[in-house]
Design a protein around this motif. Structure first.
Motif, mmCIF file in Angstrom:
data_model
loop_
_atom_site.group_PDB
_atom_site.id
_atom_site.type_symbol
_atom_site.label_atom_id
_atom_site.label_comp_id
_atom_site.label_asym_id
_atom_site.label_seq_id
_atom_site.Cartn_x
_atom_site.Cartn_y
_atom_site.Cartn_z
ATOM 1 N N GLU A 192 8.295 28.067 -3.027
ATOM 2 C CA GLU A 192 7.896 26.800 -3.642
ATOM 3 C C GLU A 192 8.659 26.578 -4.950
ATOM 4 N N SER A 193 8.779 27.649 -5.763
ATOM 5 C CA SER A 193 9.534 27.540 -7.010
ATOM 6 C C SER A 193 10.993 27.240 -6.733
ATOM 7 N N LEU A 194 11.549 27.903 -5.740
ATOM 8 C CA LEU A 194 12.944 27.680 -5.361
ATOM 9 C C LEU A 194 13.153 26.238 -4.920
ATOM 10 N N ARG A 195 12.246 25.735 -4.116
ATOM 11 C CA ARG A 195 12.361 24.366 -3.614
ATOM 12 C C ARG A 195 12.256 23.361 -4.755
ATOM 13 N N GLN A 196 11.337 23.588 -5.687
ATOM 14 C CA GLN A 196 11.179 22.662 -6.809
ATOM 15 C C GLN A 196 12.442 22.608 -7.659
ATOM 16 N N ARG A 197 13.029 23.757 -7.915
ATOM 17 C CA ARG A 197 14.248 23.809 -8.727
ATOM 18 C C ARG A 197 15.425 23.171 -8.001
ATOM 19 N N ALA A 198 15.527 23.416 -6.696
ATOM 20 C CA ALA A 198 16.601 22.803 -5.912
ATOM 21 C C ALA A 198 16.433 21.290 -5.856
ATOM 22 N N ASN A 199 15.193 20.828 -5.670
ATOM 23 C CA ASN A 199 14.920 19.389 -5.683
ATOM 24 C C ASN A 199 15.348 18.766 -7.005
ATOM 25 N N ARG A 216 9.005 35.154 14.253
ATOM 26 C CA ARG A 216 9.809 35.014 13.040
ATOM 27 C C ARG A 216 10.813 33.891 13.230
ATOM 28 N N SER A 217 10.698 32.866 12.435
ATOM 29 C CA SER A 217 11.648 31.758 12.522
ATOM 30 C C SER A 217 11.600 30.952 11.241
ATOM 31 N N SER A 218 12.320 29.853 11.221
ATOM 32 C CA SER A 218 12.404 29.052 10.016
ATOM 33 C C SER A 218 11.040 28.508 9.633
ATOM 34 N N THR A 219 10.773 28.477 8.344
ATOM 35 C CA THR A 219 9.522 27.960 7.835
ATOM 36 C C THR A 219 9.751 26.597 7.209
ATOM 37 N N PRO A 220 9.039 25.539 7.665
ATOM 38 C CA PRO A 220 9.209 24.231 7.050
ATOM 39 C C PRO A 220 8.958 24.311 5.554
ATOM 40 N N GLY A 221 9.810 23.673 4.778
ATOM 41 C CA GLY A 221 9.669 23.731 3.342
ATOM 42 C C GLY A 221 10.165 25.029 2.753
ATOM 43 N N GLY A 222 10.748 25.910 3.553
ATOM 44 C CA GLY A 222 11.210 27.203 3.083
ATOM 45 C C GLY A 222 12.612 27.128 2.529
ATOM 46 N N HIS A 223 13.321 28.270 2.544
ATOM 47 C CA HIS A 223 14.598 28.297 1.843
ATOM 48 C C HIS A 223 15.694 27.529 2.573
ATOM 49 N N GLU A 224 15.526 27.204 3.856
ATOM 50 C CA GLU A 224 16.542 26.430 4.554
ATOM 51 C C GLU A 224 16.671 25.033 3.944
ATOM 52 N N THR A 225 15.540 24.389 3.650
ATOM 53 C CA THR A 225 15.580 23.051 3.056
ATOM 54 C C THR A 225 16.150 23.111 1.648
ATOM 55 N N SER A 226 15.806 24.147 0.904
ATOM 56 C CA SER A 226 16.377 24.325 -0.429
ATOM 57 C C SER A 226 17.887 24.504 -0.344
ATOM 58 N N THR A 227 18.358 25.167 0.701
ATOM 59 C CA THR A 227 19.794 25.362 0.891
ATOM 60 C C THR A 227 20.505 24.027 1.067
ATOM 61 N N LEU A 228 19.919 23.127 1.853
ATOM 62 C CA LEU A 228 20.528 21.807 2.033
ATOM 63 C C LEU A 228 20.592 21.054 0.710
ATOM 64 N N ALA A 229 19.516 21.134 -0.072
ATOM 65 C CA ALA A 229 19.502 20.462 -1.372
ATOM 66 C C ALA A 229 20.594 21.021 -2.280
ATOM 67 N N LEU A 230 20.739 22.326 -2.264
ATOM 68 C CA LEU A 230 21.736 22.963 -3.113
ATOM 69 C C LEU A 230 23.149 22.615 -2.643
ATOM 70 N N GLY A 231 23.331 22.485 -1.339
ATOM 71 C CA GLY A 231 24.637 22.091 -0.821
ATOM 72 C C GLY A 231 25.025 20.696 -1.266
ATOM 73 N N LEU A 232 24.070 19.754 -1.216
ATOM 74 C CA LEU A 232 24.349 18.394 -1.684
ATOM 75 C C LEU A 232 24.613 18.390 -3.183
ATOM 76 N N ALA A 233 23.841 19.172 -3.935
ATOM 77 C CA ALA A 233 24.074 19.275 -5.378
ATOM 78 C C ALA A 233 25.483 19.788 -5.659
ATOM 79 N N ALA A 234 25.958 20.723 -4.848
ATOM 80 C CA ALA A 234 27.300 21.274 -5.038
ATOM 81 C C ALA A 234 28.363 20.187 -4.907
ATOM 82 N N ALA A 235 28.183 19.271 -3.952
ATOM 83 C CA ALA A 235 29.141 18.177 -3.788
ATOM 84 C C ALA A 235 29.191 17.311 -5.044
ATOM 85 N N ALA A 236 28.026 17.001 -5.599
ATOM 86 C CA ALA A 236 27.971 16.159 -6.799
ATOM 87 C C ALA A 236 28.561 16.876 -8.014
ATOM 88 N N ILE A 237 28.267 18.165 -8.146
ATOM 89 C CA ILE A 237 28.789 18.947 -9.274
ATOM 90 C C ILE A 237 30.301 19.093 -9.165
#
Length: 366
Positions: free
Chosen positions: A300-307, A235-256
């Motif tokens: 995948e849906s989460l990642r697309q929306r975060a992107n 059990r560990s991080s999955t590439p393309g999983g929610h960790e990458t979406s988290t980074l995208a959302l964090g950057l979006a937060a800075a812009a917002i």
């Protein structure tokens, strides 16, 4: 003076750390220099302990708390936080494996910040998989495996003490269905980090190719395998999983947040800010549910929306900043470049297809 350890995502010391990271982010982007000072600050603040079990010196934060911590770090400095995710990926793979001797040897050092490890596994998931011959192979020998080839995308490979990488087991010249994961010290003969790639954004992450020329991997360094689909082992991080979406959302937060800062001076920003902020909190709610193990939506849906959000929010911030934001060195211009990263890094094909359809004005259902 001893730096206080951050023990929860609500700890005021995390906000102090994020201000320090934020103050260094523009200079790091401009110079492309490895974020050594940022990583030192994170190590002293106990950030590397968040992700590991207590028996190895970690704090064993819940996945939800890790998400909240990552969101703050990514809003402050995406480069530093991205490097930490790659470091954490190596830690979690080792912790999820069955090599107890390796765990006892390296995990306490990783938790304390005394060792830097990274991952080189994209060739097993998204990169170079279309090639007929695997780019990194493992040949059986009496005392383990010999690695030959390269890992195409390794973050901080030229600064790492060890690289967790994966290879396809060969039967002569023919690939088998089995793969191995190994924790390879970079001072081992045959490990050759290349020149870091010059990227549109995040060049300071020093991401580039690492070659493995006749590198011996004994059982002492084996993390998982040989087994089919070795990335699913443990059990560990999955590439393309929610960790990458988290980074995208964090950057979006800075812009917002930037739009919110500008709104009192420019009333026309109020409605766009409210719309983007509302979308952010909708995605955040689903992200936290996924982190808790509640499948409210697919990764995948989460990642697309975060992107989608990170691209639109950073460009909205650029429009708000006007010409000043387009000058080299302005944080808003940096955010726009960094947002492009999420279109290419460990991006699963369904996410790529959905992003392409949205960019083409076709909608995400086509």
């Amino acid at each position: 003076m001893t730096t206080p350890k951050i023990t929860s995502p609500y700890d005021p010391e995390l906000d102090v750390l994020c201000e320090q990271l934020k103050s260094l982010a523009d200079q790091t982007d401009a110079t492309g220099q490895w974020p050594a000072e940022q990583l030192r600050l994170c190590g002293e603040a106990g950030v590397f302990e968040w992700f590991l079990p207590t028996e190895y010196g970690g704090q064993h934060w819940s996945d939800v708390d890790v998400v909240r911590g990552y969101l703050k770090l990514a809003a402050a400095c995406l480069t530093t936080t991205f490097v930490i995710t790659q470091r954490t990926g190596a830690c979690r793979r080792v912790a999820a494996g069955e090599n107890d001797s390796l765990k006892s040897q390296v995990l306490p050092q990783l938790a304390a910040g005394d060792m830097f490890a990274t991952v080189g596994i994209s060739h097993l998931t998204t990169s170079h998989r279309h090639l007929s011959k695997p780019v990194l192979t493992a040949r059986r020998v009496d005392n383990g495996f010999v690695l030959d080839g390269f890992s195409p995308w390794v973050t901080g490979g030229d600064h790492a003490d060890a690289i967790l990488t994966g290879a396809q087991v060969m039967d002569g010249d023919t690939p088998t269905a089995e793969q191995v994961l190994a924790f390879v010290p970079t001072n081992q003969p045959g490990v050759q980090p290349g020149e870091p790639a010059s990227l549109v954004g995040l060049s300071a992450s020093h991401t580039g190719k690492v070659a493995f020329d006749n590198v011996l991997v004994t059982s002492d360094s084996l993390v998982a395998g040989p087994v089919e689909n070795v990335m699913l082992a443990g059990r560990s991080s999955t590439p393309g999983g929610h960790e990458t979406s988290t980074l995208a959302l964090g950057l979006a937060a800075a812009a917002i947040d930037y739009l919110e800062e500008e709104a009192p001076k420019r009333p026309e920003f109020t409605q766009p800010h409210a719309a983007l902020a509302g979308e952010f909190f909708d995605i955040l709610e689903d992200l936290l549910s996924v982190a808790e193990g509640d499948a409210v939506c697919s990764k995948e849906s989460l990642r697309q929306r975060a992107n989608s959000l990170v691209l639109r929010s950073t460009q909205a911030a650029l429009a708000a900043a006007k010409g000043a934001g387009y000058l080299s060195g302005h944080r808003v211009g940096r955010w726009c470049r960094e947002a492009l990263f999420f279109l290419v890094w460990s991006c699963p094909q369904p996410v790529m297809n959905a992003n392409l359809c949205e960019l083409a004005g076709l909608g995400t259902d086509n």
